[in-house]
Design a protein around this motif. Structure first.
Motif, PDB file in Angstrom:
ATOM      1  N   GLY A   1       0.782  -1.222   0.000  1.00 37.07           N
ATOM      2  CA  GLY A   1       0.000   0.000   0.000  1.00 37.07           C
ATOM      3  C   GLY A   1       0.816   1.276   0.000  1.00 37.07           C
ATOM      4  O   GLY A   1       0.251   2.371   0.063  1.00 37.07           O
ATOM      5  N   ALA A   2       2.129   1.162  -0.080  1.00 33.38           N
ATOM      6  CA  ALA A   2       2.980   2.342  -0.060  1.00 33.38           C
ATOM      7  C   ALA A   2       2.892   3.108  -1.372  1.00 33.38           C
ATOM      8  O   ALA A   2       2.534   2.554  -2.412  1.00 33.38           O
ATOM      9  N   LEU A   3       3.255   4.379  -1.321  1.00 34.35           N
ATOM     10  CA  LEU A   3       3.287   5.223  -2.515  1.00 34.35           C
ATOM     11  C   LEU A   3       4.679   5.292  -3.137  1.00 34.35           C
ATOM     12  O   LEU A   3       4.819   5.696  -4.293  1.00 34.35           O
ATOM     13  N   PHE A   4       5.683   4.892  -2.368  1.00 32.18           N
ATOM     14  CA  PHE A   4       7.076   5.079  -2.749  1.00 32.18           C
ATOM     15  C   PHE A   4       7.845   3.777  -2.565  1.00 32.18           C
ATOM     16  O   PHE A   4       7.658   3.073  -1.574  1.00 32.18           O
ATOM     17  N   GLY A   5       8.722   3.478  -3.507  1.00 32.24           N
ATOM     18  CA  GLY A   5       9.633   2.358  -3.361  1.00 32.24           C
ATOM     19  C   GLY A   5       9.065   1.032  -3.804  1.00 32.24           C
ATOM     20  O   GLY A   5       7.907   0.936  -4.238  1.00 32.24           O
ATOM     21  N   PRO A   6       9.867  -0.014  -3.705  1.00 26.54           N
ATOM     22  CA  PRO A   6       9.460  -1.324  -4.195  1.00 26.54           C
ATOM     23  C   PRO A   6       8.508  -2.026  -3.243  1.00 26.54           C
ATOM     24  O   PRO A   6       8.399  -1.682  -2.067  1.00 26.54           O
ATOM     25  N   VAL A   7       7.815  -3.020  -3.775  1.00 25.73           N
ATOM     26  CA  VAL A   7       7.147  -3.999  -2.928  1.00 25.73           C
ATOM     27  C   VAL A   7       8.162  -5.104  -2.676  1.00 25.73           C
ATOM     28  O   VAL A   7       8.895  -5.504  -3.591  1.00 25.73           O
ATOM     29  N   VAL A   8       8.246  -5.567  -1.449  1.00 25.29           N
ATOM     30  CA  VAL A   8       9.307  -6.480  -1.017  1.00 25.29           C
ATOM     31  C   VAL A   8       8.699  -7.725  -0.392  1.00 25.29           C
ATOM     32  O   VAL A   8       7.742  -7.635   0.388  1.00 25.29           O
TER      33      VAL A   8
ATOM     34  N   ILE B   1      15.221 -12.561  -0.103  1.00 21.43           N
ATOM     35  CA  ILE B   1      14.390 -11.390  -0.392  1.00 21.43           C
ATOM     36  C   ILE B   1      14.142 -11.309  -1.894  1.00 21.43           C
ATOM     37  O   ILE B   1      15.037 -11.571  -2.705  1.00 21.43           O
ATOM     38  N   GLY B   2      12.921 -10.921  -2.252  1.00 19.59           N
ATOM     39  CA  GLY B   2      12.595 -10.593  -3.637  1.00 19.59           C
ATOM     40  C   GLY B   2      11.864  -9.266  -3.649  1.00 19.59           C
ATOM     41  O   GLY B   2      11.133  -8.952  -2.701  1.00 19.59           O
ATOM     42  N   TYR B   3      12.085  -8.479  -4.680  1.00 16.61           N
ATOM     43  CA  TYR B   3      11.378  -7.198  -4.738  1.00 16.61           C
ATOM     44  C   TYR B   3      11.065  -6.830  -6.174  1.00 16.61           C
ATOM     45  O   TYR B   3      11.660  -7.361  -7.123  1.00 16.61           O
ATOM     46  N   VAL B   4      10.124  -5.911  -6.326  1.00 15.61           N
ATOM     47  CA  VAL B   4       9.725  -5.392  -7.632  1.00 15.61           C
ATOM     48  C   VAL B   4       9.690  -3.877  -7.525  1.00 15.61           C
ATOM     49  O   VAL B   4       9.099  -3.324  -6.594  1.00 15.61           O
ATOM     50  N   SER B   5      10.329  -3.205  -8.449  1.00 15.39           N
ATOM     51  CA  SER B   5      10.509  -1.759  -8.395  1.00 15.39           C
ATOM     52  C   SER B   5       9.199  -1.006  -8.602  1.00 15.39           C
ATOM     53  O   SER B   5       8.214  -1.552  -9.119  1.00 15.39           O
ATOM     54  N   ALA B   6       9.231   0.271  -8.246  1.00 19.23           N
ATOM     55  CA  ALA B   6       8.064   1.126  -8.454  1.00 19.23           C
ATOM     56  C   ALA B   6       7.704   1.215  -9.933  1.00 19.23           C
ATOM     57  O   ALA B   6       6.519   1.198 -10.298  1.00 19.23           O
ATOM     58  N   ALA B   7       8.706   1.303 -10.796  1.00 20.14           N
ATOM     59  CA  ALA B   7       8.441   1.391 -12.233  1.00 20.14           C
ATOM     60  C   ALA B   7       7.738   0.134 -12.734  1.00 20.14           C
ATOM     61  O   ALA B   7       6.803   0.208 -13.547  1.00 20.14           O
ATOM     62  N   ALA B   8       8.180  -1.028 -12.246  1.00 17.84           N
ATOM     63  CA  ALA B   8       7.541  -2.283 -12.661  1.00 17.84           C
ATOM     64  C   ALA B   8       6.130  -2.390 -12.086  1.00 17.84           C
ATOM     65  O   ALA B   8       5.228  -2.920 -12.744  1.00 17.84           O
ATOM     66  N   ILE B   9       5.933  -1.900 -10.867  1.00 12.60           N
ATOM     67  CA  ILE B   9       4.581  -1.868 -10.286  1.00 12.60           C
ATOM     68  C   ILE B   9       3.650  -1.087 -11.197  1.00 12.60           C
ATOM     69  O   ILE B   9       2.511  -1.496 -11.452  1.00 12.60           O
ATOM     70  N   ASP B  10       4.126   0.045 -11.695  1.00  8.72           N
ATOM     71  CA  ASP B  10       3.301   0.861 -12.593  1.00  8.72           C
ATOM     72  C   ASP B  10       2.972   0.119 -13.887  1.00  8.72           C
ATOM     73  O   ASP B  10       1.904   0.335 -14.473  1.00  8.72           O
ATOM     74  N   ARG B  11       3.869  -0.749 -14.320  1.00  9.29           N
ATOM     75  CA  ARG B  11       3.641  -1.478 -15.578  1.00  9.29           C
ATOM     76  C   ARG B  11       2.672  -2.641 -15.412  1.00  9.29           C
ATOM     77  O   ARG B  11       1.825  -2.877 -16.276  1.00  9.29           O
ATOM     78  N   ILE B  12       2.800  -3.384 -14.296  1.00 10.23           N
ATOM     79  CA  ILE B  12       2.064  -4.651 -14.203  1.00 10.23           C
ATOM     80  C   ILE B  12       0.987  -4.652 -13.131  1.00 10.23           C
ATOM     81  O   ILE B  12       0.257  -5.631 -13.006  1.00 10.23           O
TER      82      ILE B  12
ATOM     83  N   ARG C   1      11.368   9.574  -8.940  1.00 15.60           N
ATOM     84  CA  ARG C   1      11.509   8.372  -9.775  1.00 15.60           C
ATOM     85  C   ARG C   1      11.093   7.113  -9.034  1.00 15.60           C
ATOM     86  O   ARG C   1      10.779   6.104  -9.654  1.00 15.60           O
ATOM     87  N   GLN C   2      11.107   7.166  -7.701  1.00 15.36           N
ATOM     88  CA  GLN C   2      10.764   5.993  -6.896  1.00 15.36           C
ATOM     89  C   GLN C   2       9.293   5.971  -6.483  1.00 15.36           C
ATOM     90  O   GLN C   2       8.865   5.061  -5.782  1.00 15.36           O
ATOM     91  N   HIS C   3       8.526   6.959  -6.888  1.00 16.14           N
ATOM     92  CA  HIS C   3       7.105   6.950  -6.559  1.00 16.14           C
ATOM     93  C   HIS C   3       6.323   6.101  -7.573  1.00 16.14           C
ATOM     94  O   HIS C   3       6.717   5.986  -8.739  1.00 16.14           O
ATOM     95  N   ARG C   4       5.231   5.542  -7.092  1.00 10.01           N
ATOM     96  CA  ARG C   4       4.366   4.705  -7.929  1.00 10.01           C
ATOM     97  C   ARG C   4       3.348   5.614  -8.623  1.00 10.01           C
ATOM     98  O   ARG C   4       2.301   5.936  -8.070  1.00 10.01           O
TER      99      ARG C   4
END
Length: 203
Positions: free
Chosen positions: A23-30, A76-87, A188-191
């Motif tokens: 639910g964050a606005l900034f950074g990756p989901v981890v 640990i696995g994570y997905v970046s904010a940019a990828a969150i915006d894509r998928i 750049r790190q915001h979703r």
């Protein structure tokens, strides 16, 4: 072990998996995936391992150190904010969990996944557990590892992206974070697919 965790006992071939930052606005989901030895279950329970949201930051840090010291493996696995915006955030959360699981050393018989969404094309047996971080010790341990890892990352990123009060809000939509967005716009790190990040700066 006499506890609410008895329904999902710890075994060396069953991984607990959880994600943070959805639910964050900034950074990756981890996400974190952890394999615990049965012999460590009682000590971790007695130490207070539970849903990371129920713990103070200081307690999470101490428990994270203890979990890592006894775990057979954790990743640990994570997905970046940019990828969150894509998928989208749901698919990104599942992908982060899949990445964490894929890095565990085999053999695994089963993954206990927090929530009600199975991971697509995992290639391993899995079981979803609603409110798993309060029902499975392994999932609770994973929630702590993921939370501590992500919080540490966000605190570091605040030095690069000041003005959003990230060290305090860890990327979630606090009043100061929203004020920073209104003043500075998204970084750049915001979703940017999230509504709260879609702000027009004043001229």
């Amino acid at each position: 072990m006499r506890s609410r965790f008895c329904q999902y006992p710890v075994t060396a071939e069953v991984a607990g998996v959880d994600e943070v930052g959805r639910g964050a606005l900034f950074g990756p989901v981890v996400a974190a995936a952890v394999l615990l030895p049965p012999v460590a279950a009682e000590s971790l329970f007695q130490a207070g391992v539970t849903d990371s949201k129920q713990l103070t930051p200081q307690r999470r840090q101490l428990l994270s150190t203890q979990i890592r010291s006894v775990a057979l493996d954790w990743q640990i696995g994570y997905v970046s904010a940019a990828a969150i915006d894509r998928i989208n955030i749901l698919q990104a959360s599942l992908l982060a969990m899949k990445r964490a699981i894929s890095r565990l050393s085999p053999p695994l018989n089963l993954c206990l996944i927090d929530g009600n969404q199975p991971i697509p094309q995992l290639g391993l047996a899995q079981q979803t557990v609603v409110k798993g971080d309060s029902r499975s010790l392994a999932i609770a341990a994973a929630s702590i590892l993921a939370k501590v890892w992500r919080d540490t990352l966000i605190v570091r990123l605040e030095q690069r992206y000041p003005g959003y009060d990230l060290a305090s809000n860890k990327g979630y939509g606090s009043a100061k974070h929203l004020a920073g967005l209104a003043r500075l716009g998204p970084s750049r790190q915001h979703r940017k697919s999230f509504r709260s990040c879609q702000l027009e700066l004043p001229l």
